[in-house]
Design a protein around this motif. Structure first.
Motif, PDB file in Angstrom:
ATOM      1  N   TYR A 237       0.695  -1.241   0.107  1.00  0.00           N
ATOM      2  CA  TYR A 237       0.024  -0.017  -0.201  1.00  0.00           C
ATOM      3  C   TYR A 237       0.925   1.353   0.019  1.00  0.00           C
ATOM      4  CZ  TYR A 237      -3.417   3.603   1.103  1.00  0.00           C
ATOM      5  OH  TYR A 237      -4.251   4.639   1.299  1.00  0.00           O
ATOM      6  N   ALA A 238       1.925   1.401   0.832  1.00  0.00           N
ATOM      7  CA  ALA A 238       2.816   2.290   0.621  1.00  0.00           C
ATOM      8  C   ALA A 238       3.684   2.571  -0.424  1.00  0.00           C
ATOM      9  CB  ALA A 238       3.946   2.181   1.731  1.00  0.00           C
ATOM     10  N   ALA A 239       3.771   1.635  -1.390  1.00  0.00           N
ATOM     11  CA  ALA A 239       4.303   1.582  -2.538  1.00  0.00           C
ATOM     12  C   ALA A 239       3.361   2.043  -3.532  1.00  0.00           C
ATOM     13  CB  ALA A 239       5.006   0.319  -3.174  1.00  0.00           C
ATOM     14  N   LEU A 240       2.167   1.793  -3.349  1.00  0.00           N
ATOM     15  CA  LEU A 240       1.126   2.215  -4.418  1.00  0.00           C
ATOM     16  C   LEU A 240       0.839   3.843  -4.272  1.00  0.00           C
ATOM     17  CD1 LEU A 240      -1.240   1.823  -6.130  1.00  0.00           C
ATOM     18  CD2 LEU A 240      -2.706   1.027  -4.413  1.00  0.00           C
ATOM     19  N   GLN A 241       0.974   4.164  -2.782  1.00  0.00           N
ATOM     20  CA  GLN A 241       0.873   5.421  -2.519  1.00  0.00           C
ATOM     21  C   GLN A 241       2.031   6.320  -3.012  1.00  0.00           C
ATOM     22  OE1 GLN A 241       0.477   5.262   1.861  1.00  0.00           O
ATOM     23  NE2 GLN A 241      -1.206   6.400   1.526  1.00  0.00           N
ATOM     24  N   HIS A 242       3.054   5.687  -3.204  1.00  0.00           N
ATOM     25  CA  HIS A 242       4.141   6.408  -3.706  1.00  0.00           C
ATOM     26  C   HIS A 242       4.134   6.638  -5.326  1.00  0.00           C
ATOM     27  CE1 HIS A 242       8.461   7.441  -4.718  1.00  0.00           C
ATOM     28  NE2 HIS A 242       8.423   6.493  -5.573  1.00  0.00           N
ATOM     29  N   GLU A 243       3.396   5.469  -5.988  1.00  0.00           N
ATOM     30  CA  GLU A 243       3.270   5.755  -7.294  1.00  0.00           C
ATOM     31  C   GLU A 243       2.138   6.668  -7.795  1.00  0.00           C
ATOM     32  OE1 GLU A 243       5.318   4.462  -9.764  1.00  0.00           O
ATOM     33  OE2 GLU A 243       6.539   3.270  -8.330  1.00  0.00           O
ATOM     34  N   ILE A 244       1.102   6.936  -6.927  1.00  0.00           N
ATOM     35  CA  ILE A 244       0.269   7.771  -7.237  1.00  0.00           C
ATOM     36  C   ILE A 244       0.864   9.101  -6.989  1.00  0.00           C
ATOM     37  CG2 ILE A 244      -2.115   8.519  -6.457  1.00  0.00           C
ATOM     38  CD1 ILE A 244      -2.354   5.952  -8.078  1.00  0.00           C
ATOM     39  N   ALA A 245       1.553   9.297  -6.027  1.00  0.00           N
ATOM     40  CA  ALA A 245       2.036  10.530  -5.519  1.00  0.00           C
ATOM     41  C   ALA A 245       3.231  11.097  -6.926  1.00  0.00           C
ATOM     42  CB  ALA A 245       2.847  10.588  -4.394  1.00  0.00           C
ATOM     43  N   GLU A 246       3.794  10.227  -7.415  1.00  0.00           N
ATOM     44  CA  GLU A 246       4.629  10.239  -8.463  1.00  0.00           C
ATOM     45  C   GLU A 246       3.821  10.745  -9.860  1.00  0.00           C
ATOM     46  OE1 GLU A 246       8.206  10.855  -8.528  1.00  0.00           O
ATOM     47  OE2 GLU A 246       7.726  10.838  -6.447  1.00  0.00           O
ATOM     48  N   LEU A 247       2.891  10.033  -9.829  1.00  0.00           N
ATOM     49  CA  LEU A 247       1.972  10.011 -11.201  1.00  0.00           C
ATOM     50  C   LEU A 247       1.405  11.522 -11.011  1.00  0.00           C
ATOM     51  CD1 LEU A 247       0.781   8.652 -13.544  1.00  0.00           C
ATOM     52  CD2 LEU A 247      -1.298   7.890 -11.907  1.00  0.00           C
ATOM     53  N   LYS A 248       0.885  11.862  -9.823  1.00  0.00           N
ATOM     54  CA  LYS A 248       0.172  13.386  -9.769  1.00  0.00           C
ATOM     55  C   LYS A 248       1.301  14.427 -10.156  1.00  0.00           C
ATOM     56  CE  LYS A 248      -2.105  14.406  -6.055  1.00  0.00           C
ATOM     57  NZ  LYS A 248      -2.236  14.350  -4.722  1.00  0.00           N
ATOM     58  N   LYS A 249       2.391  14.282 -10.355  1.00  0.00           N
ATOM     59  CA  LYS A 249       3.282  15.276 -10.760  1.00  0.00           C
ATOM     60  C   LYS A 249       3.031  15.677 -12.360  1.00  0.00           C
ATOM     61  CE  LYS A 249       6.969  14.062  -7.613  1.00  0.00           C
ATOM     62  NZ  LYS A 249       8.354  13.709  -7.413  1.00  0.00           N
ATOM     63  N   ALA A 250       2.529  14.644 -12.774  1.00  0.00           N
ATOM     64  CA  ALA A 250       2.009  15.143 -14.278  1.00  0.00           C
ATOM     65  C   ALA A 250       0.997  16.320 -14.615  1.00  0.00           C
ATOM     66  CB  ALA A 250       1.546  13.755 -14.987  1.00  0.00           C
ATOM     67  N   TRP A 251       0.235  16.384 -13.521  1.00  0.00           N
ATOM     68  CA  TRP A 251      -0.986  17.667 -13.473  1.00  0.00           C
ATOM     69  C   TRP A 251      -0.423  18.503 -12.471  1.00  0.00           C
ATOM     70  CZ3 TRP A 251      -1.480  12.314 -13.636  1.00  0.00           C
ATOM     71  CH2 TRP A 251      -1.957  11.650 -14.775  1.00  0.00           C
ATOM     72  N   PRO A 252       0.522  19.366 -12.532  1.00  0.00           N
ATOM     73  CA  PRO A 252       1.108  20.251 -11.530  1.00  0.00           C
ATOM     74  C   PRO A 252      -0.278  21.278 -11.065  1.00  0.00           C
ATOM     75  CG  PRO A 252       1.865  21.070 -13.624  1.00  0.00           C
ATOM     76  CD  PRO A 252       1.417  19.506 -13.563  1.00  0.00           C
TER      77      PRO A 252
END
Length: 285
Positions: A240-255
């Motif tokens: 779950y922590a790794a999934l949260q990390h990927e979502i956080a990194e993904l969100k950088k595409a939409w500043p």
């Protein structure tokens, strides 16, 4: 559920290769994204290629156009949960635009649910005993077109309440709500990836509406995960922590809700984060 989905996606990949759907321009971002998702692991990359490319083939075969709606191959509860999430994603980004005073830009995001999604879920709503809410969606869109702030806030509250009630109705008939939520999150993320890819042409955002749609979908996916966080952490805290990390990194595409002059993340990077998110979702199922 997740196992049957992967079987279908694998078949979709075979269709993609066999019929020549897609172009070299499409294949390159997909492949680069996969290599970023599973560097140095040929077996993992091959599995992800099948799943991600298969997802694109399935959408094309279903005639989904921009990637929203469709999904006849999905179980009714998953299809409905996904589509309710897509509607919420449209509302989320539309509301951001309203709050920024960009009413004209917001209008299209409030029209999409009624025009592109609601017709596909009407039958499922009836099957799950959920009252129709097309009139509420249309009323909300009208308040945005008219730029009536007071009426808008009340109309948005009504639609959000109807969406919450619809989710609750599906949850009441689902044995594994966290599992269904994870599957729906993955569907929403895949749709976001397609919308993001559609927004870009020659390294710039040409279709800003698609950029905004994809932003709304990712924000909604994050919200869905947060709602079942205790269950997911209990099952596999590391995943779950790794999934949260990927979502956080993904969100950088939409500043921000307004598209930047050029993409912060290219398509391959966005698809790579979605592919890695799928790996972690698999561990949580």
């Amino acid at each position: 559920m997740i196992k049957s989905r992967k079987v279908w996606v694998g078949l979709g990949a075979a269709v993609l290769v066999g019929t020549g759907i897609g172009t070299e321009a499409t294949a390159q971002p997909l492949t680069r994204g996969i290599e970023q998702a599973a560097p140095g692991d040929a077996s993992a990359r091959q599995d992800l290629v099948l799943r991600v490319a298969g997802s694109h083939a399935g959408h094309a075969a279903a005639g989904e156009g921009e990637g929203e709606g469709g999904g006849a191959e999905l179980a009714p509860d998953l299809r409905l949960t996904r589509d309710l999430a897509l509607i919420s994603g449209h509302l989320a980004v539309g509301n951001e635009l309203v709050e920024a005073g960009r009413w004209s830009e917001a209008t299209v995001h409030f029209l999409h649910p009624a025009e592109e999604l609601y017709g596909d879920i009407a039958g499922d709503l009836k099957s799950f005993g959920i009252p129709p809410f097309s009139a509420a969606l249309k009323a909300l869109a009208q308040t945005v077109k008219a730029k009536k702030k007071d009426a808008y806030e009340g109309a948005l509250k009504t639609v959000r309440e109807r969406l919450a009630a619809a989710d609750a109705a599906v949850k009441a008939k689902t044995a594994d709500w966290p599992g269904l939520t994870l599957e729906a999150v993955l569907e929403v993320l895949n749709t976001a990836g397609e919308e993001y890819e559609a927004a870009i042409e020659n390294g710039k955002f040409k279709l800003v509406v698609e950029y905004q749609d994809s932003r709304g979908f990712v924000l909604q996916a994050e919200k869905m995960l947060a709602a079942v966080a205790p269950d997911l952490e209990k099952k596999n805290a590391e995943a779950y922590a790794a999934l949260q990390h990927e979502i956080a990194e993904l969100k950088k595409a939409w500043p921000s809700v307004t598209a930047p002059k050029k993409p912060v993340l290219d398509v391959s990077q966005v698809l790579g984060h979605i592919a890695r998110a799928e790996i972690e979702i698999g561990k949580l199922m």
